[in-house]
Scaffold this motif. Structure first.
Motif, mmCIF file in Angstrom:
data_model
loop_
_atom_site.group_PDB
_atom_site.id
_atom_site.type_symbol
_atom_site.label_atom_id
_atom_site.label_comp_id
_atom_site.label_asym_id
_atom_site.label_seq_id
_atom_site.Cartn_x
_atom_site.Cartn_y
_atom_site.Cartn_z
ATOM 1 N N GLN A 66 0.581 -1.352 -0.211
ATOM 2 C CA GLN A 66 0.128 0.556 -0.265
ATOM 3 C C GLN A 66 0.524 1.583 -0.171
ATOM 4 O O GLN A 66 0.532 2.323 -0.605
ATOM 5 C CB GLN A 66 -0.834 0.450 1.235
ATOM 6 N N TRP A 67 1.417 1.373 0.516
ATOM 7 C CA TRP A 67 2.888 2.421 0.740
ATOM 8 C C TRP A 67 3.807 3.420 -0.363
ATOM 9 O O TRP A 67 3.289 4.132 -1.048
ATOM 10 C CB TRP A 67 3.626 1.981 2.300
ATOM 11 N N ARG A 68 4.567 1.398 -0.842
ATOM 12 C CA ARG A 68 5.306 1.461 -2.340
ATOM 13 C C ARG A 68 4.079 2.030 -2.843
ATOM 14 O O ARG A 68 4.802 2.760 -3.888
ATOM 15 C CB ARG A 68 5.539 0.558 -2.737
ATOM 16 N N ALA A 74 7.933 1.512 -8.070
ATOM 17 C CA ALA A 74 8.119 0.925 -8.939
ATOM 18 C C ALA A 74 8.487 -0.612 -8.348
ATOM 19 O O ALA A 74 9.549 -0.494 -7.780
ATOM 20 C CB ALA A 74 9.096 1.413 -10.247
ATOM 21 N N PRO A 75 7.279 -1.197 -8.680
ATOM 22 C CA PRO A 75 7.687 -3.058 -8.004
ATOM 23 C C PRO A 75 8.465 -3.254 -8.745
ATOM 24 O O PRO A 75 9.252 -4.083 -7.831
ATOM 25 C CB PRO A 75 6.923 -3.400 -8.928
ATOM 26 N N SER A 76 9.221 -3.329 -9.782
ATOM 27 C CA SER A 76 10.758 -3.356 -10.063
ATOM 28 C C SER A 76 12.149 -2.957 -9.419
ATOM 29 O O SER A 76 13.077 -3.560 -9.898
ATOM 30 C CB SER A 76 10.756 -3.418 -11.844
ATOM 31 N N ALA A 77 11.650 -1.933 -9.137
ATOM 32 C CA ALA A 77 12.578 -1.461 -7.791
ATOM 33 C C ALA A 77 12.515 -1.673 -6.657
ATOM 34 O O ALA A 77 14.222 -2.203 -5.936
ATOM 35 C CB ALA A 77 12.800 0.322 -7.688
ATOM 36 N N VAL A 78 11.749 -3.161 -5.901
ATOM 37 C CA VAL A 78 11.734 -3.563 -5.198
ATOM 38 C C VAL A 78 13.141 -4.721 -4.617
ATOM 39 O O VAL A 78 13.618 -5.631 -5.861
ATOM 40 C CB VAL A 78 10.441 -4.259 -4.819
ATOM 41 N N ASP A 79 14.028 -4.247 -3.716
ATOM 42 C CA ASP A 79 14.871 -5.498 -3.478
ATOM 43 C C ASP A 79 14.407 -6.421 -2.004
ATOM 44 O O ASP A 79 13.834 -5.605 -1.829
ATOM 45 C CB ASP A 79 16.172 -4.714 -3.915
ATOM 46 N N GLN A 80 15.271 -7.564 -1.991
ATOM 47 C CA GLN A 80 14.579 -8.112 -0.790
ATOM 48 C C GLN A 80 16.577 -9.133 -0.398
ATOM 49 O O GLN A 80 16.993 -9.202 -1.652
ATOM 50 C CB GLN A 80 13.790 -9.583 -1.559
ATOM 51 N N GLY A 81 15.572 -9.021 0.580
ATOM 52 C CA GLY A 81 16.655 -10.218 1.470
ATOM 53 C C GLY A 81 16.410 -10.741 3.023
ATOM 54 O O GLY A 81 14.616 -10.121 2.846
ATOM 55 N N HIS A 82 17.249 -11.719 3.470
ATOM 56 C CA HIS A 82 16.603 -12.124 4.112
ATOM 57 C C HIS A 82 18.668 -12.501 5.152
ATOM 58 O O HIS A 82 19.587 -12.649 4.683
ATOM 59 C CB HIS A 82 15.706 -13.216 4.131
ATOM 60 N N ARG A 83 18.206 -12.810 6.483
ATOM 61 C CA ARG A 83 18.835 -13.062 7.566
ATOM 62 C C ARG A 83 18.545 -14.239 8.445
ATOM 63 O O ARG A 83 17.268 -13.361 9.451
ATOM 64 C CB ARG A 83 19.703 -12.111 8.530
ATOM 65 N N GLY A 84 18.635 -15.364 8.261
ATOM 66 C CA GLY A 84 17.716 -16.086 9.535
ATOM 67 C C GLY A 84 16.489 -16.239 9.103
ATOM 68 O O GLY A 84 15.930 -16.699 7.968
ATOM 69 N N ASN A 85 15.552 -16.476 9.926
ATOM 70 C CA ASN A 85 13.799 -16.375 9.869
ATOM 71 C C ASN A 85 13.472 -15.088 9.733
ATOM 72 O O ASN A 85 12.457 -15.003 9.206
ATOM 73 C CB ASN A 85 13.514 -16.894 10.973
ATOM 74 N N THR A 86 14.273 -14.244 9.354
ATOM 75 C CA THR A 86 14.059 -12.661 9.340
ATOM 76 C C THR A 86 14.236 -12.436 7.988
ATOM 77 O O THR A 86 14.768 -12.609 7.102
ATOM 78 C CB THR A 86 14.453 -11.875 10.066
ATOM 79 N N ALA A 87 12.956 -11.643 7.055
ATOM 80 C CA ALA A 87 13.112 -11.453 5.787
ATOM 81 C C ALA A 87 12.757 -9.782 5.580
ATOM 82 O O ALA A 87 11.917 -9.156 6.259
ATOM 83 C CB ALA A 87 12.386 -12.280 4.523
ATOM 84 N N TRP A 88 12.842 -9.428 4.396
ATOM 85 C CA TRP A 88 12.419 -8.002 4.105
ATOM 86 C C TRP A 88 12.919 -7.190 2.846
ATOM 87 O O TRP A 88 12.798 -8.070 1.897
ATOM 88 C CB TRP A 88 13.586 -7.133 4.332
ATOM 89 N N LEU A 89 11.563 -6.619 2.274
ATOM 90 C CA LEU A 89 11.548 -5.511 1.295
ATOM 91 C C LEU A 89 11.714 -4.570 1.021
ATOM 92 O O LEU A 89 11.999 -3.554 2.380
ATOM 93 C CB LEU A 89 10.186 -5.575 0.561
ATOM 94 N N THR A 90 13.070 -3.801 0.025
ATOM 95 C CA THR A 90 13.274 -2.713 -0.119
ATOM 96 C C THR A 90 13.784 -2.021 -0.771
ATOM 97 O O THR A 90 13.467 -1.957 -2.615
ATOM 98 C CB THR A 90 14.534 -2.156 0.749
ATOM 99 N N VAL A 91 12.908 -0.418 -0.691
ATOM 100 C CA VAL A 91 12.849 0.128 -2.317
ATOM 101 C C VAL A 91 13.233 2.059 -2.019
ATOM 102 O O VAL A 91 12.854 2.108 -0.779
ATOM 103 C CB VAL A 91 10.888 -0.088 -2.813
ATOM 104 N N ALA A 92 13.913 2.219 -2.732
ATOM 105 C CA ALA A 92 14.413 3.898 -2.379
ATOM 106 C C ALA A 92 13.647 4.667 -3.534
ATOM 107 O O ALA A 92 13.963 4.344 -4.801
ATOM 108 C CB ALA A 92 16.013 3.804 -2.677
ATOM 109 N N GLY A 93 13.897 5.705 -2.956
ATOM 110 C CA GLY A 93 12.980 6.625 -4.326
ATOM 111 C C GLY A 93 12.893 8.033 -3.778
ATOM 112 O O GLY A 93 14.210 8.164 -2.566
ATOM 113 N N ALA A 94 12.319 9.068 -3.934
ATOM 114 C CA ALA A 94 12.401 11.179 -3.336
ATOM 115 C C ALA A 94 10.623 11.305 -2.932
ATOM 116 O O ALA A 94 9.950 10.871 -3.608
ATOM 117 C CB ALA A 94 12.868 11.123 -4.229
#
Length: 114
Positions: A66-68, A74-94
Motif C-alpha cells: 500500500q505504501w509502495r 516501481a515494483p521492479s525497484a524492490v530489493d529483497q533480502g533475508h537473514r535467519g528467519n527474518t526477511a525484508w523488502l526495500t525500495v528507495a526513491g524520493a
C-alpha cells in the motif's frame, strides 16, 4: 595546540525531511501507520547526503505494498533480502524532493525456501 571541528548537527538541517514527513502523512492519512525516522541518506543519483525518511512496516507485506503504491515507487525497484528467519523488502526513491527508503520486514516460516 589541538584543533577540533564541531560536527554538531543542527535541528534546522532536518526541516526538509520533516516537511516531507508532514506532507506524506497529510496526503495519506488512511494508510497503515509505519515506523518513521529521519536519517541521513544519499541523494539518489548523486554523491551528496541529506536528511531523508526511513519508513518501516512490520509483519504485513500488504501494508508495504500500500505504501509502495502510494509513493509511486516501481515494483521492479524492490530489493529483497533475508537473514535467519527474518526477511525484508526495500525500495528507495524520493518524496517531495527528499530521499525516502521504504522497508517491509516479515518472518519466514520454518518451511520457507531460502
Amino acid at each position: 595546540m589541538t584543533t577540533t571541528t564541531d560536527t554538531t548537527v543542527l535541528a534546522g538541517e532536518q526541516v526538509n525531511a520533516a516537511g516531507a514527513l508532514l506532507a506524506l502523512l497529510t496526503s495519506h492519512p488512511n494508510l497503515p501507520a509505519p515506523n518513521i525516522r529521519l536519517n541521513p541518506m544519499q541523494v539518489p543519483g548523486t554523491y551528496e547526503w541529506t536528511w531523508g525518511l526511513h519508513v518501516a512496516l512490520h509483519d504485513r507485506l500488504d501494508h508495504f505494498e500500500q505504501w509502495r503504491t502510494a509513493l509511486g515507487l516501481a515494483p521492479s525497484a524492490v530489493d529483497q533480502g533475508h537473514r535467519g528467519n527474518t526477511a525484508w523488502l526495500t525500495v528507495a526513491g524520493a518524496y517531495s524532493g527528499v530521499p525516502i527508503e521504504l522497508h517491509g520486514f516479515y518472518r519466514l516460516g520454518p518451511d520457507a525456501e531460502r
